[in-house]
Design a protein around this motif. Structure first.
Motif, short mmCIF file in Angstrom:
data_model
loop_
_atom_site.label_atom_id
_atom_site.label_comp_id
_atom_site.label_asym_id
_atom_site.label_seq_id
_atom_site.Cartn_x
_atom_site.Cartn_y
_atom_site.Cartn_z
N MET A 94 -0.05 -13.13 1.52
CA MET A 94 0.08 -12.05 0.58
C MET A 94 0.22 -10.74 1.35
O MET A 94 -0.34 -10.59 2.41
N LYS A 95 0.96 -9.82 0.74
CA LYS A 95 1.20 -8.52 1.36
C LYS A 95 0.90 -7.41 0.36
O LYS A 95 1.01 -7.61 -0.86
N LEU A 96 0.52 -6.26 0.88
CA LEU A 96 0.42 -5.05 0.08
C LEU A 96 1.54 -4.13 0.54
O LEU A 96 1.59 -3.72 1.70
N VAL A 97 2.46 -3.85 -0.36
CA VAL A 97 3.59 -2.98 -0.05
C VAL A 97 3.28 -1.61 -0.64
O VAL A 97 3.00 -1.49 -1.83
N THR A 98 3.32 -0.59 0.20
CA THR A 98 3.10 0.79 -0.21
C THR A 98 4.39 1.55 0.02
O THR A 98 4.89 1.57 1.14
N ALA A 99 4.92 2.14 -1.05
CA ALA A 99 6.17 2.90 -0.94
C ALA A 99 5.92 4.33 -1.39
O ALA A 99 5.28 4.56 -2.41
N ILE A 100 6.43 5.27 -0.61
CA ILE A 100 6.36 6.68 -0.97
C ILE A 100 7.79 7.08 -1.33
O ILE A 100 8.69 6.98 -0.49
N ILE A 101 7.99 7.52 -2.57
CA ILE A 101 9.34 7.82 -3.04
C ILE A 101 9.38 9.18 -3.74
O ILE A 101 8.35 9.76 -4.05
N GLY B 274 -6.69 -15.35 -4.41
CA GLY B 274 -5.44 -15.65 -3.70
C GLY B 274 -4.21 -15.34 -4.53
O GLY B 274 -4.23 -14.47 -5.41
N ALA B 275 -3.13 -16.07 -4.26
CA ALA B 275 -1.84 -15.81 -4.91
C ALA B 275 -1.88 -15.98 -6.43
O ALA B 275 -1.15 -15.32 -7.15
N THR B 276 -2.76 -16.84 -6.92
CA THR B 276 -2.85 -17.03 -8.38
C THR B 276 -3.43 -15.80 -9.07
O THR B 276 -3.23 -15.61 -10.27
N ALA B 277 -4.13 -14.96 -8.35
CA ALA B 277 -4.70 -13.73 -8.92
C ALA B 277 -3.67 -12.61 -9.05
O ALA B 277 -3.91 -11.65 -9.75
N LEU B 278 -2.54 -12.79 -8.39
CA LEU B 278 -1.50 -11.77 -8.49
C LEU B 278 -0.86 -11.82 -9.84
O LEU B 278 -0.41 -10.91 -10.42
#
Length: 112
Positions: free
Chosen positions: A1-8, A108-112
């Motif tokens: 799993m990844k946390l993607v942080t984007a500043i836009i 885990g992934a099921t919590a997403l």
């Protein structure tokens, strides 16, 4: 799993949200933030006086996602947020060691 942080840029939020909806992203956290990078702010005129605005308004998006969807997510954000001008933003990808859904206790992934 990844946390993607984007500043836009703020006016690109709806475009990015629609693009992520199309690829099946079900949850996004958006926060209004201020900052600067190479853009270094700009000068404004207020009542005849010129002043520098160092911190520019931005939107910070945080998306927790399964590893298999990361590349698609990054491509979607990059295309939707791109204006071709300085200050378009940045994307950061971090490892996510654990996710817990509070309501059900799923992990885990099921919590997403």
């Amino acid at each position: 799993m990844k946390l993607v942080t984007a500043i836009i840029k703020p006016f690109k939020l709806d475009d990015v949200r629609e693009a992520l909806s199309e690829i099946g992203v079900s949850g996004i956290t958006a926060t209004e933030v201020k900052g600067f990078g190479r853009q270094k702010g700009h000068t404004e005129l207020y009542r005849g006086a010129e002043y520098v605005v160092d911190f520019l308004p931005k939107i910070k998006l945080e998306i927790a996602i399964d590893d298999s969807l990361v590349e698609t997510l990054l491509d979607s954000i990059t295309k939707a947020a791109n204006t071709g001008k300085i200050g378009d933003g940045k994307i950061f990808v971090s490892d996510l060691s654990e996710v817990i859904r509070i309501r059900t206790g799923e992990t885990g992934a099921t919590a997403l």
